[in-house]
Design an enzyme around this catalytic site. Structure first.
Site, PDB file in Angstrom:
ATOM      1  N   GLY A 265       0.924  -1.451  -0.038  1.00 11.05           N
ATOM      2  CA  GLY A 265      -0.059  -0.049  -0.182  1.00 11.05           C
ATOM      3  C   GLY A 265       0.918   1.120   0.037  1.00 11.05           C
ATOM      4  O   GLY A 265       0.554   2.260   0.493  1.00 11.05           O
TER       5      GLY A 265
ATOM      6  N   GLY B 161      -0.260   4.986  -1.255  1.00 11.53           N
ATOM      7  CA  GLY B 161      -1.226   5.545  -0.442  1.00 11.53           C
ATOM      8  C   GLY B 161      -0.753   6.774   0.072  1.00 11.53           C
ATOM      9  O   GLY B 161       0.480   7.379   0.104  1.00 11.53           O
TER      10      GLY B 161
ATOM     11  N   LYS C 183     -11.166  -3.387  11.482  1.00 14.49           N
ATOM     12  CA  LYS C 183      -9.870  -2.926  12.195  1.00 14.49           C
ATOM     13  C   LYS C 183     -10.198  -3.472  13.700  1.00 14.49           C
ATOM     14  O   LYS C 183      -9.061  -4.159  14.367  1.00 14.49           O
ATOM     15  CB  LYS C 183      -9.960  -1.348  12.285  1.00 14.49           C
ATOM     16  CG  LYS C 183      -9.318  -0.697  11.199  1.00 14.49           C
ATOM     17  CD  LYS C 183      -8.147  -1.066  10.588  1.00 14.49           C
ATOM     18  CE  LYS C 183      -7.646  -0.211   9.335  1.00 14.49           C
ATOM     19  NZ  LYS C 183      -6.264  -0.685   8.888  1.00 14.49           N
TER      20      LYS C 183
ATOM     21  N   ASP D 241       2.328  -1.940  -4.441  1.00 16.28           N
ATOM     22  CA  ASP D 241       1.166  -1.501  -4.437  1.00 16.28           C
ATOM     23  C   ASP D 241       0.174  -2.509  -5.551  1.00 16.28           C
ATOM     24  O   ASP D 241       0.979  -2.729  -6.384  1.00 16.28           O
ATOM     25  CB  ASP D 241       1.012  -0.138  -4.475  1.00 16.28           C
ATOM     26  CG  ASP D 241      -0.201   0.614  -4.053  1.00 16.28           C
ATOM     27  OD1 ASP D 241      -0.222   1.076  -2.850  1.00 16.28           O
ATOM     28  OD2 ASP D 241      -1.604   0.400  -4.763  1.00 16.28           O
TER      29      ASP D 241
ATOM     30  N   LEU E  89      -0.432   7.475   3.390  1.00 14.68           N
ATOM     31  CA  LEU E  89       0.656   7.264   4.486  1.00 14.68           C
ATOM     32  C   LEU E  89       1.872   6.468   3.660  1.00 14.68           C
ATOM     33  O   LEU E  89       2.948   6.834   4.073  1.00 14.68           O
ATOM     34  CB  LEU E  89      -0.029   6.246   5.617  1.00 14.68           C
ATOM     35  CG  LEU E  89       0.966   5.774   6.610  1.00 14.68           C
ATOM     36  CD1 LEU E  89       1.611   6.864   7.338  1.00 14.68           C
ATOM     37  CD2 LEU E  89       0.200   4.705   7.528  1.00 14.68           C
TER      38      LEU E  89
ATOM     39  N   TYR F 267     -15.663  -0.669   8.072  1.00  7.68           N
ATOM     40  CA  TYR F 267     -14.123  -0.425   8.482  1.00  7.68           C
ATOM     41  C   TYR F 267     -13.623  -0.709   9.817  1.00  7.68           C
ATOM     42  O   TYR F 267     -12.791  -1.388  10.206  1.00  7.68           O
ATOM     43  CB  TYR F 267     -14.057   1.123   8.015  1.00  7.68           C
ATOM     44  CG  TYR F 267     -12.201   1.719   8.350  1.00  7.68           C
ATOM     45  CD1 TYR F 267     -11.586   1.161   7.497  1.00  7.68           C
ATOM     46  CD2 TYR F 267     -12.342   2.665   9.157  1.00  7.68           C
ATOM     47  CE1 TYR F 267      -9.962   1.689   7.556  1.00  7.68           C
ATOM     48  CE2 TYR F 267     -11.024   3.171   9.271  1.00  7.68           C
ATOM     49  CZ  TYR F 267      -9.903   2.673   8.640  1.00  7.68           C
ATOM     50  OH  TYR F 267      -8.701   3.028   8.772  1.00  7.68           O
TER      51      TYR F 267
END
Ligand code: NAD
Length: 323
Positions: free
Chosen positions: A12, A15, A151, A38, A17, A147
């Site tokens: 990732g 993105g 998490k 990614d 971050l 989401y």
């Protein structure tokens, strides 16, 4: 001290971050030691030019295993996820990417002897039953978005892999992250990035949250520092294996607009709350992070005005470079 022998995979990496974290890790460990991966090709030249990039789908465990065998990774930062607001549009897919992706990374780490894994959680693990002020490390959660549910379940699985298999996995519950380099990825706190872009463009900002909606936020340099500090901390100082609360600052749309007006007096904001208001209303307003401070010395650097000054300066420079 950083072990310069690490070989690190960032999943990732393109993105919001990942694009900044990857560059910071490369500055510490060396460009070739940090593989950016990614599902999409990077658009950021600095990401592409500073070290290896690999196309990788976290839902393809066979492809991940081939890559891990080739590079012999010692650490993985797994950042790929569907975020809060986007997740509500296709909850089943959000669950699939967020949960299956995590399992693939955890199982890859066990199978390939990867020594340390970072996986981010979020303040979205908290819900309307959670105390909203100074939310404690351990408290009622009951998240209300898919989401947040993914998490919270992810946190439990991380702690399980640590207890059952001894996997050294570490996690932070990030608040809303604010940075100037990349556009945000579909979270409820994205307004606090978009507002600066409008201010620098000399345009008014239409805010999808009510003016007094307080949320916990963090400037990107603090988020990166927290992440690297946690990953470099000795294992014996990590007492939380679900995910650490960390706090930077809390503010409302009205307060961030006032902060911007100190630098851009003509800046205007209007408020048109949409479905994201409901998500924001279910989250804490301030977070207690004393366990992170105690265990590995966490301390944020930026407050709202310091962040505003830095965001505006960097976005202006970006705009004049693009012009
Ligand atoms: P983002 O959406 O900006 O980036 C996610 C990256 O993952 C994207 O580059 C995307 O292309 C990639 N990706 C998507 N599907 C993939 C797949 N199947 N395989 C490989 N890569 C894939 O998200 P972000 O804001 O950088 O967030 C990173 C992590 O931090 C996420 O786990 C998120 O939940 C967490 N987090 C972010 C915030 C925030 O405010 N940004 C707050 C709390 C937690």
């Amino acid at each position: 001290m950083a072990n310069t022998q690490e070989t690190i995979l960032v999943i990732g990496a393109c993105g919001q971050l990942g694009s900044e974290l990857t560059l910071s890790l490369r500055a510490i460990y060396g460009g070739n030691q940090v593989v950016a991966a990614d599902i999409y090709e990077p658009r950021q030249a600095d990401l592409l030019n500073s070290g290896p990039f690999e196309k990788l789908d976290v839902l393809d465990p066979a492809g991940m295993a081939l890559m891990a065998t080739r590079y012999k990774f010692t650490q993985v930062y797994h950042l790929a996820a569907v975020l809060s607001a986007t997740g509500e549009k296709d909850p089943k897919f959000a669950w699939r990417l967020n949960m299956e992706g995590l399992f693939h990374v955890l199982d890859l780490a066990l199978a390939q002897g990867i020594q340390r894994v970072f996986w981010p959680s979020s303040i979205a693990v908290f819900g309307p039953d959670t105390p909203r002020q100074q939310t404690p490390q351990h408290t009622i959660m009951n998240p209300s978005t898919v989401y947040g549910i993914s998490k919270q379940a992810g946190e439990m699985w991380c702690a399980y892999y640590y207890k059952k298999y001894g996997l050294d996995i570490r996690s932070l519950r990030y608040p809303g992250l604010i940075g100037y380099k990349t556009l945000p990825g579909g979270g409820t706190t994205d307004y606090a990035v978009d507002i600066y872009r409008k201010a620098v463009a000399g345009q008014p900002f239409e805010c999808y949250l009510h003016q007094d909606t307080y949320l916990p936020m963090m400037y990107m340099p603090d988020a990166i520092k927290a992440t690297i500090d946690l990953m470099q901390a000795p294992a014996q100082s990590i007492s939380v294996r679900e995910s650490y609360n960390i706090s930077g600052m809390s503010f409302s749309p009205k307060e961030i607009a006032t902060s911007i007006q100190k630098f851009v007096p003509s800046f205007k904001i209007i408020y048109k709350p949409d479905s994201r208001q409901q998500i924001a209303d279910s989250w804490p307003q301030t977070i207690s992070d004393h366990v992170a401070r105690q265990d590995w010395g966490w301390q944020p650097t930026f407050n709202l005005d310091a962040m505003t000054a830095d965001m505006l300066e960097n976005l202006k420079a970006q705009l004049s470079f693009e012009a």
